[in-house]
Design a protein around this motif. Structure first.
Motif, PDB file in Angstrom:
ATOM      1  N   LYS A  26      47.716  49.008  31.302  1.00  0.00           N
ATOM      2  CA  LYS A  26      48.400  47.718  31.193  1.00  0.00           C
ATOM      3  C   LYS A  26      48.440  46.981  32.527  1.00  0.00           C
ATOM      4  O   LYS A  26      49.487  46.493  32.960  1.00  0.00           O
ATOM      5  CB  LYS A  26      49.790  47.904  30.601  1.00  0.00           C
ATOM      6  N   CYS A  27      47.296  46.935  33.181  1.00  0.00           N
ATOM      7  CA  CYS A  27      47.184  46.236  34.465  1.00  0.00           C
ATOM      8  C   CYS A  27      47.187  44.730  34.246  1.00  0.00           C
ATOM      9  O   CYS A  27      46.627  44.229  33.281  1.00  0.00           O
ATOM     10  CB  CYS A  27      45.903  46.655  35.192  1.00  0.00           C
ATOM     11  N   ASP A  28      47.843  44.052  35.170  1.00  0.00           N
ATOM     12  CA  ASP A  28      47.920  42.597  35.111  1.00  0.00           C
ATOM     13  C   ASP A  28      46.676  41.944  35.706  1.00  0.00           C
ATOM     14  O   ASP A  28      46.235  40.901  35.238  1.00  0.00           O
ATOM     15  CB  ASP A  28      49.152  42.107  35.888  1.00  0.00           C
ATOM     16  N   ILE A  29      46.148  42.566  36.761  1.00  0.00           N
ATOM     17  CA  ILE A  29      45.036  42.002  37.516  1.00  0.00           C
ATOM     18  C   ILE A  29      43.912  43.031  37.598  1.00  0.00           C
ATOM     19  O   ILE A  29      44.162  44.215  37.811  1.00  0.00           O
ATOM     20  CB  ILE A  29      45.455  41.665  38.969  1.00  0.00           C
ATOM     21  N   MET A  30      42.678  42.554  37.475  1.00  0.00           N
ATOM     22  CA  MET A  30      41.521  43.354  37.853  1.00  0.00           C
ATOM     23  C   MET A  30      40.930  42.660  39.068  1.00  0.00           C
ATOM     24  O   MET A  30      40.595  41.469  39.005  1.00  0.00           O
ATOM     25  CB  MET A  30      40.484  43.454  36.750  1.00  0.00           C
ATOM     26  N   ALA A  31      40.845  43.371  40.172  1.00  0.00           N
ATOM     27  CA  ALA A  31      40.271  42.825  41.404  1.00  0.00           C
ATOM     28  C   ALA A  31      38.941  43.510  41.668  1.00  0.00           C
ATOM     29  O   ALA A  31      38.877  44.733  41.766  1.00  0.00           O
ATOM     30  CB  ALA A  31      41.229  43.048  42.572  1.00  0.00           C
ATOM     31  N   ILE A  32      37.892  42.702  41.758  1.00  0.00           N
ATOM     32  CA  ILE A  32      36.564  43.220  42.091  1.00  0.00           C
ATOM     33  C   ILE A  32      36.230  42.631  43.456  1.00  0.00           C
ATOM     34  O   ILE A  32      35.931  41.450  43.577  1.00  0.00           O
ATOM     35  CB  ILE A  32      35.520  42.831  41.033  1.00  0.00           C
ATOM     36  N   THR A  33      36.311  43.484  44.463  1.00  0.00           N
ATOM     37  CA  THR A  33      36.293  42.992  45.840  1.00  0.00           C
ATOM     38  C   THR A  33      34.995  43.314  46.554  1.00  0.00           C
ATOM     39  O   THR A  33      34.921  44.199  47.387  1.00  0.00           O
ATOM     40  CB  THR A  33      37.485  43.553  46.635  1.00  0.00           C
ATOM     41  N   GLY A  34      34.004  42.571  46.211  1.00  0.00           N
ATOM     42  CA  GLY A  34      32.751  42.661  46.947  1.00  0.00           C
ATOM     43  C   GLY A  34      31.654  43.388  46.231  1.00  0.00           C
ATOM     44  O   GLY A  34      31.838  44.456  45.666  1.00  0.00           O
ATOM     45  N   ASP A  35      30.509  42.759  46.237  1.00  0.00           N
ATOM     46  CA  ASP A  35      29.265  43.354  45.767  1.00  0.00           C
ATOM     47  C   ASP A  35      29.299  43.772  44.308  1.00  0.00           C
ATOM     48  O   ASP A  35      28.832  44.840  43.936  1.00  0.00           O
ATOM     49  CB  ASP A  35      28.837  44.504  46.673  1.00  0.00           C
ATOM     50  N   ILE A  36      29.807  42.893  43.481  1.00  0.00           N
ATOM     51  CA  ILE A  36      29.644  43.113  42.043  1.00  0.00           C
ATOM     52  C   ILE A  36      28.150  43.056  41.716  1.00  0.00           C
ATOM     53  O   ILE A  36      27.677  43.733  40.823  1.00  0.00           O
ATOM     54  CB  ILE A  36      30.471  42.109  41.210  1.00  0.00           C
ATOM     55  N   PHE A  37      27.408  42.260  42.518  1.00  0.00           N
ATOM     56  CA  PHE A  37      25.959  42.153  42.359  1.00  0.00           C
ATOM     57  C   PHE A  37      25.248  42.745  43.574  1.00  0.00           C
ATOM     58  O   PHE A  37      25.763  42.705  44.681  1.00  0.00           O
ATOM     59  CB  PHE A  37      25.546  40.686  42.177  1.00  0.00           C
ATOM     60  N   GLU A  38      24.068  43.250  43.348  1.00  0.00           N
ATOM     61  CA  GLU A  38      23.265  43.873  44.404  1.00  0.00           C
ATOM     62  C   GLU A  38      22.800  42.854  45.434  1.00  0.00           C
ATOM     63  O   GLU A  38      22.687  43.155  46.616  1.00  0.00           O
ATOM     64  CB  GLU A  38      22.062  44.581  43.775  1.00  0.00           C
ATOM     65  N   ASN A  39      22.527  41.643  44.981  1.00  0.00           N
ATOM     66  CA  ASN A  39      22.075  40.599  45.890  1.00  0.00           C
ATOM     67  C   ASN A  39      22.270  39.241  45.229  1.00  0.00           C
ATOM     68  O   ASN A  39      22.724  39.170  44.087  1.00  0.00           O
ATOM     69  CB  ASN A  39      20.613  40.820  46.324  1.00  0.00           C
ATOM     70  N   ILE A  40      21.891  38.191  45.922  1.00  0.00           N
ATOM     71  CA  ILE A  40      22.090  36.844  45.389  1.00  0.00           C
ATOM     72  C   ILE A  40      20.966  36.406  44.458  1.00  0.00           C
ATOM     73  O   ILE A  40      21.022  35.301  43.915  1.00  0.00           O
ATOM     74  CB  ILE A  40      22.258  35.819  46.531  1.00  0.00           C
ATOM     75  N   LYS A  41      19.983  37.258  44.231  1.00  0.00           N
ATOM     76  CA  LYS A  41      18.835  36.897  43.398  1.00  0.00           C
ATOM     77  C   LYS A  41      18.776  37.693  42.103  1.00  0.00           C
ATOM     78  O   LYS A  41      17.693  37.938  41.572  1.00  0.00           O
ATOM     79  CB  LYS A  41      17.541  37.055  44.194  1.00  0.00           C
ATOM     80  N   VAL A  42      19.923  38.081  41.585  1.00  0.00           N
ATOM     81  CA  VAL A  42      19.941  38.777  40.306  1.00  0.00           C
ATOM     82  C   VAL A  42      19.577  37.792  39.198  1.00  0.00           C
ATOM     83  O   VAL A  42      19.630  36.576  39.385  1.00  0.00           O
ATOM     84  CB  VAL A  42      21.314  39.433  40.032  1.00  0.00           C
ATOM     85  N   SER A  43      19.229  38.318  38.053  1.00  0.00           N
ATOM     86  CA  SER A  43      18.801  37.456  36.948  1.00  0.00           C
ATOM     87  C   SER A  43      19.989  36.824  36.235  1.00  0.00           C
ATOM     88  O   SER A  43      21.108  37.351  36.258  1.00  0.00           O
ATOM     89  CB  SER A  43      17.978  38.259  35.943  1.00  0.00           C
ATOM     90  N   LYS A  44      19.718  35.718  35.593  1.00  0.00           N
ATOM     91  CA  LYS A  44      20.744  35.043  34.794  1.00  0.00           C
ATOM     92  C   LYS A  44      21.255  35.979  33.703  1.00  0.00           C
ATOM     93  O   LYS A  44      22.446  36.014  33.406  1.00  0.00           O
ATOM     94  CB  LYS A  44      20.176  33.759  34.191  1.00  0.00           C
ATOM     95  N   ARG A  45      20.361  36.746  33.125  1.00  0.00           N
ATOM     96  CA  ARG A  45      20.739  37.702  32.078  1.00  0.00           C
ATOM     97  C   ARG A  45      21.761  38.719  32.612  1.00  0.00           C
ATOM     98  O   ARG A  45      22.731  39.045  31.938  1.00  0.00           O
ATOM     99  CB  ARG A  45      19.481  38.418  31.565  1.00  0.00           C
TER     100      ARG A  45
END
Length: 150
Positions: free
Chosen positions: A48-67
């Motif tokens: 029952k968490c109020d917040i999910m914090a994803i702090t950095g590098d959810i993606f490997e790089n800035i050129k990931v695919s739209k999919r």
């Protein structure tokens, strides 16, 4: 309410290619990145968490695919808490001209916010005022510390 619960994760690196592995292993490792997000949401909801914090590098790089971006945003929509805080890291640094973040903004959940500016942000969550002080990355390697503004 006199407290909030925050579920914190980082360094998921969606978009990592695993090129040195056989296809069967590579594909399993790629899918595991998304499964981590799904499991994190399940645990956060169970707690029952109020917040999910994803702090950095959810993606490997800035050129990931739209999919890949859309798969992340669709997965995040399952979180039932009040807000999802996304802090850009050095691998997926923020620049509003990058397609990555344009795609993310176009399909992100309504309760998600990208912490893209180094300034205090105030949120009201269940009658509590919550201040956060994000230090987003705006490039892969920086000569300045993202915390200097504090």
């Amino acid at each position: 309410m006199d407290k909030i619960k925050i579920f914190h994760i980082s360094d998921i690196h969606v978009g990592m290619k695993f090129l040195r592995y056989p296809d069967s292993v590579k594909n399993s490792l790629i899918d595991a990145r998304f499964e981590v997000i799904q499991r994190a949401i399940s645990v956060a909801d169970e707690l029952k968490c109020d917040i999910m914090a994803i702090t950095g590098d959810i993606f490997e790089n800035i050129k990931v695919s739209k999919r890949e971006v859309e798969r992340v945003t669709q997965t995040l929509k399952a979180f039932s808490g009040s807000a999802i805080w996304i802090l850009p890291g050095n691998h997926d640094y923020y620049n509003d001209t990058l397609q990555l973040w344009q795609w993310f903004k176009a399909s992100m959940p309504d309760h998600a916010i990208i912490l893209d500016t180094p300034e205090r942000k105030r949120f009201e969550i269940e009658e509590l005022n919550v201040d956060i002080y994000p230090a987003p990355c705006d490039r892969k390697h920086s000569e300045t510390n993202a915390l200097e503004w504090l």
